[in-house]
Write a protein that holds these residues in place. Structure first.
Motif, PDB file in Angstrom:
ATOM      1  N   ILE A   1       0.870  -1.187   0.000  1.00 53.98           N
ATOM      2  CA  ILE A   1       0.000   0.000   0.000  1.00 53.98           C
ATOM      3  C   ILE A   1       0.899   1.227   0.000  1.00 53.98           C
ATOM      4  O   ILE A   1       1.670   1.450   0.945  1.00 53.98           O
ATOM      5  N   ASP A   2       0.815   2.023  -1.068  1.00 52.20           N
ATOM      6  CA  ASP A   2       1.738   3.151  -1.188  1.00 52.20           C
ATOM      7  C   ASP A   2       1.248   4.362  -0.391  1.00 52.20           C
ATOM      8  O   ASP A   2       0.201   4.319   0.274  1.00 52.20           O
ATOM      9  N   ASP A   3       2.011   5.441  -0.455  1.00 51.18           N
ATOM     10  CA  ASP A   3       1.722   6.628   0.350  1.00 51.18           C
ATOM     11  C   ASP A   3       0.404   7.288  -0.029  1.00 51.18           C
ATOM     12  O   ASP A   3      -0.162   8.052   0.760  1.00 51.18           O
ATOM     13  N   GLU A   4      -0.087   7.014  -1.243  1.00 51.35           N
ATOM     14  CA  GLU A   4      -1.360   7.597  -1.676  1.00 51.35           C
ATOM     15  C   GLU A   4      -2.544   6.699  -1.343  1.00 51.35           C
ATOM     16  O   GLU A   4      -3.688   7.041  -1.656  1.00 51.35           O
ATOM     17  N   GLY A   5      -2.276   5.530  -0.735  1.00 54.86           N
ATOM     18  CA  GLY A   5      -3.356   4.617  -0.371  1.00 54.86           C
ATOM     19  C   GLY A   5      -3.715   3.602  -1.431  1.00 54.86           C
ATOM     20  O   GLY A   5      -4.708   2.881  -1.296  1.00 54.86           O
ATOM     21  N   TYR A   6      -2.902   3.492  -2.498  1.00 49.04           N
ATOM     22  CA  TYR A   6      -3.163   2.514  -3.552  1.00 49.04           C
ATOM     23  C   TYR A   6      -2.569   1.159  -3.167  1.00 49.04           C
ATOM     24  O   TYR A   6      -1.400   1.062  -2.760  1.00 49.04           O
ATOM     25  N   PHE A   7      -3.384   0.123  -3.332  1.00 48.73           N
ATOM     26  CA  PHE A   7      -2.900  -1.243  -3.131  1.00 48.73           C
ATOM     27  C   PHE A   7      -2.330  -1.761  -4.449  1.00 48.73           C
ATOM     28  O   PHE A   7      -3.011  -1.748  -5.481  1.00 48.73           O
ATOM     29  N   HIS A   8      -1.093  -2.225  -4.434  1.00 54.30           N
ATOM     30  CA  HIS A   8      -0.426  -2.734  -5.629  1.00 54.30           C
ATOM     31  C   HIS A   8      -0.732  -4.224  -5.746  1.00 54.30           C
ATOM     32  O   HIS A   8      -0.273  -5.041  -4.942  1.00 54.30           O
ATOM     33  N   THR A   9      -1.499  -4.590  -6.770  1.00 49.95           N
ATOM     34  CA  THR A   9      -2.066  -5.937  -6.860  1.00 49.95           C
ATOM     35  C   THR A   9      -1.090  -6.998  -7.342  1.00 49.95           C
ATOM     36  O   THR A   9      -1.260  -8.176  -7.069  1.00 49.95           O
ATOM     37  N   GLY A  10      -0.075  -6.594  -8.124  1.00 45.84           N
ATOM     38  CA  GLY A  10       0.819  -7.577  -8.733  1.00 45.84           C
ATOM     39  C   GLY A  10       0.286  -8.136 -10.036  1.00 45.84           C
ATOM     40  O   GLY A  10       0.961  -8.909 -10.706  1.00 45.84           O
ATOM     41  N   ASP A  11      -0.930  -7.746 -10.418  1.00 43.44           N
ATOM     42  CA  ASP A  11      -1.507  -8.184 -11.690  1.00 43.44           C
ATOM     43  C   ASP A  11      -1.259  -7.128 -12.759  1.00 43.44           C
ATOM     44  O   ASP A  11      -1.401  -5.920 -12.513  1.00 43.44           O
ATOM     45  N   VAL A  12      -0.898  -7.590 -13.946  1.00 40.43           N
ATOM     46  CA  VAL A  12      -0.642  -6.698 -15.072  1.00 40.43           C
ATOM     47  C   VAL A  12      -1.907  -6.618 -15.916  1.00 40.43           C
ATOM     48  O   VAL A  12      -2.483  -7.643 -16.290  1.00 40.43           O
ATOM     49  N   VAL A  13      -2.340  -5.386 -16.222  1.00 41.60           N
ATOM     50  CA  VAL A  13      -3.588  -5.193 -16.950  1.00 41.60           C
ATOM     51  C   VAL A  13      -3.393  -4.257 -18.137  1.00 41.60           C
ATOM     52  O   VAL A  13      -2.396  -3.553 -18.243  1.00 41.60           O
ATOM     53  N   VAL A  14      -4.396  -4.300 -18.999  1.00 38.82           N
ATOM     54  CA  VAL A  14      -4.550  -3.317 -20.066  1.00 38.82           C
ATOM     55  C   VAL A  14      -5.957  -2.746 -19.935  1.00 38.82           C
ATOM     56  O   VAL A  14      -6.914  -3.485 -19.645  1.00 38.82           O
ATOM     57  N   VAL A  15      -6.096  -1.431 -20.126  1.00 41.65           N
ATOM     58  CA  VAL A  15      -7.391  -0.767 -20.031  1.00 41.65           C
ATOM     59  C   VAL A  15      -7.764  -0.220 -21.408  1.00 41.65           C
ATOM     60  O   VAL A  15      -6.956   0.482 -22.034  1.00 41.65           O
ATOM     61  N   ASP A  16      -8.983  -0.555 -21.884  1.00 43.23           N
ATOM     62  CA  ASP A  16      -9.375  -0.056 -23.207  1.00 43.23           C
ATOM     63  C   ASP A  16      -9.983   1.339 -23.100  1.00 43.23           C
ATOM     64  O   ASP A  16     -10.088   1.921 -22.007  1.00 43.23           O
ATOM     65  N   GLU A  17     -10.404   1.854 -24.225  1.00 40.68           N
ATOM     66  CA  GLU A  17     -10.878   3.243 -24.266  1.00 40.68           C
ATOM     67  C   GLU A  17     -12.180   3.446 -23.502  1.00 40.68           C
ATOM     68  O   GLU A  17     -12.553   4.580 -23.167  1.00 40.68           O
ATOM     69  N   HIS A  18     -12.902   2.348 -23.190  1.00 40.05           N
ATOM     70  CA  HIS A  18     -14.147   2.450 -22.424  1.00 40.05           C
ATOM     71  C   HIS A  18     -13.941   2.081 -20.953  1.00 40.05           C
ATOM     72  O   HIS A  18     -14.906   1.877 -20.223  1.00 40.05           O
ATOM     73  N   GLN A  19     -12.690   2.011 -20.548  1.00 43.37           N
ATOM     74  CA  GLN A  19     -12.298   1.664 -19.176  1.00 43.37           C
ATOM     75  C   GLN A  19     -12.729   0.267 -18.770  1.00 43.37           C
ATOM     76  O   GLN A  19     -13.059   0.006 -17.615  1.00 43.37           O
ATOM     77  N   HIS A  20     -12.725  -0.661 -19.739  1.00 41.44           N
ATOM     78  CA  HIS A  20     -12.841  -2.077 -19.405  1.00 41.44           C
ATOM     79  C   HIS A  20     -11.432  -2.596 -19.168  1.00 41.44           C
ATOM     80  O   HIS A  20     -10.517  -2.320 -19.955  1.00 41.44           O
ATOM     81  N   PHE A  21     -11.261  -3.358 -18.086  1.00 44.08           N
ATOM     82  CA  PHE A  21      -9.942  -3.856 -17.694  1.00 44.08           C
ATOM     83  C   PHE A  21      -9.759  -5.299 -18.164  1.00 44.08           C
ATOM     84  O   PHE A  21     -10.694  -6.099 -18.121  1.00 44.08           O
TER      85      PHE A  21
END
Length: 544
Positions: free
Chosen positions: A402-422
């Motif tokens: 969990i970084d200083d901004e509160g984001y949890f780093h999942t360890g999963d690699v993703v791609v996000v399309d133009e409609h924000q589908h992961f």
């Protein structure tokens, strides 16, 4: 770039889980059977569940000397009344930890010790293991109880011993208290081989229940829909997506103690089940097994897939057989309570894990730690009210993910399309996902190296498309004087199997002259995975 959910933000609950569930937002009839034993038809109505939860909480206090922040360990396969001790622990102002019912003494002892459990609720199938583990960690035998109606090895059923006439009065938590008070301690495996206790708060659970259900509410008929439970309740997916969702919505759920394909189909047909939270290996069976065709599964409308990626091709195979079934994926982790991303039922994209749930933000970062542009690969990092408080007794591991901004780093690699589908495309972390369960390679490697005939070893996950899951495979270097053979391979695999729960067992083994490692001594797992892919391609190459 930072992605914010395009779904409308929710006004999240500000109370405890007990207050939240039994507020009965949707006016569920008090006499409606909610939790139903699929085998014999026993059930708990909404009113009976609440009554038994409060009586269980009082029993903990009166019989076991249970105090605020004490912990109940539930060590059992799925039961129709599994939620009673879980919520009962909260009603007594404590917490619950859920343990795999197949754990051996060492594994159970570790979780009991880490969670500092004071009470164990076990099952007739594993009561001997519970007794040994309890003795090892110093839990009094008088604080052990079993599911069911009969005493086993001198251990009383909790219904007889704890459900008296008094009802507990749970603390009415403020929002700040709900955000900080731990409700559940589910354990998540790490690559170091030791599982970590995830501190999930009341606010984490209530927020995620609302986030998760809000995306499906337009498509659910709470007066008619029925759910089936085959996912294990000790896993956060089953605990949240089935038990919390069913009670919150007031939807009956038919509970199987373990998965059996024919039994599953029989219950769906007989009870006209409409909603089925499942994992990809079960979808494989629905797509391929001939016996499925003998049943009328036309009542199924909503299929939910989680715990591991579901390929677009497998989804289409299932729908070819069950055209009335819409299959949506969800993505989450124990550390996210567990859902963060889900497919909307009215715009499912095969192969996508979905869109961000309400009140969630995400960023995708590259190997340099910088945010990647939309459409480029990177590690998924998630932020929201459902992110865990941290790892139990492990602030260092918490700070690492969990970084200083509160984001949890999942360890999963993703791609996000133009409609924000992961879309999940890879995994940084080394955990193997076998049928939705986490298998830490380092744990199996440590066991392998204890064998007198193993000189060195590495374990990786090899994806098996026929079962839609990764399979733990060992690469082994033998000691001098021991020759590789099928007999030796079986001997080594049994050596491991005798020391772990079934889902952690090796599924294949290869002998190698040496284990590929970096100059610093780190196992080069990708080299082994590449070798496995090459082996598969060679075996499948057409013969000329």
């Amino acid at each position: 770039m930072v992605y914010s959910s395009k779904l409308a933000s929710l006004d999240l609950p500000k109370s405890s889980i007990i207050q939240f569930l039994f507020a009965n937002k949707f006016n569920t009839p008090q006499d409606r059977p909610l939790l139903i034993d699929a085998d014999d038809g026993r059930y708990l109505t909404f009113a009976e569940l609440k009554d038994q939860v409060l009586r269980f909480g009082a029993g903990l206090q009166d019989v076991c000397g249970f105090h605020a922040n004490d912990v109940v360990a539930v060590y059992a396969p799925n039961q129709y009344n599994y939620f009673v001790p879980i919520l009962g622990a909260l009603a007594a102002n404590g917490a619950a930890t859920t343990a795999n019912p197949n754990y051996n003494v060492d594994e159970l002892s570790y979780q009991l010790e880490m969670s500092k459990a004071k009470v164990i609720i076990c099952h007739e199938e594993n009561v001997k293991t519970a007794l040994k583990a309890a003795d090892r960690v110093g839990i009094s035998k008088k604080n052990l109880f079993v599911f069911g109606e009969s005493s086993i090895h001198g251990i009383q059923p909790f219904q007889e011993a704890l459900l008296g006439s008094r009802r507990a009065v749970p603390d009415a938590l403020t929002y700040d208290e709900a955000k900080n008070k731990v409700a559940y301690l589910c354990f998540s495996s790490g690559t170091t081989g030791k599982s970590k206790g995830v501190m999930t708060t009341h606010a984490n659970v209530t927020a995620n229940t609302c986030q998760w259900t809000s995306i499906d509410e337009p498509f659910v008929d709470r007066s008619q829909d029925r759910m089936i439970a085959v996912l294990p309740f000790f896993h956060i997916f089953g605990l949240s997506a089935i038990l919390h969702t069913a009670v919150y919505w007031g939807i009956p759920v038919h509970v199987l103690s373990r998965f059996d394909l024919n039994k599953f189909c029989e219950i769906v047909e007989k009870q006209k089940i409409t909603i089925a939270p499942l994992v990809p290996p079960i979808y494989v069976l629905l797509a391929k097994e001939k016996s499925v065709l003998s049943y009328d599964l036309s009542s199924l409308r909503i299929g939910i897939s989680g715990a591991a990626p579901l390929s677009g091709s497998l989804s289409r195979e299932v729908k070819a057989r069950l055209p009335h079934l819409s299959i949506k994926q969800g993505y989450g982790l124990t550390e996210i309570s567990p859902a963060a991303i889900s497919e909307p039922l009215d715009r499912i994209i095969d192969g996508s894990i979905g869109v961000l749930l309400p009140n969630m933000t995400a960023k995708v970062i590259g190997e340099d730690g910088k945010e990647t542009p939309q459409g480029e690969r990177g590690e998924l990092c998630l932020k929201g009210p459902n992110v865990m408080k941290g790892y139990l007794h492990n602030p260092q591991a918490t700070a690492q993910c969990i970084d200083d901004e509160g984001y949890f780093h999942t360890g999963d690699v993703v791609v996000v399309d133009e409609h924000q589908h992961f879309f999940v495309v890879d995994r940084i972390k080394e955990l193997i996902k076998y049928k939705g369960f986490q298998v830490p390679p380092a744990e199996l490697e440590g066991i392998l190296l204890k064998s007198p005939i193993v000189a060195d070893a590495a374990v990786v996950g090899i994806y098996d498309s026929s079962q839609a899951t990764e399979m733990p495979r060992a690469y082994v270097t033998l000691v001098s004087g021991t020759a590789p053979s099928d007999k030796i391979a079986r001997q080594i695999m049994k050596f491991v199997a005798d020391q772990v729960v079934p889902y952690k067992q090796l599924r294949s083994l290869r002998f190698v002259d040496s284990i590929p490692k970096s100059p610093s001594g780190k196992i080069l797992r990708r080299v082994l995975r590449d070798a496995a892919h090459q082996e598969e391609n060679t075996e499948n190459r057409p013969k000329l």
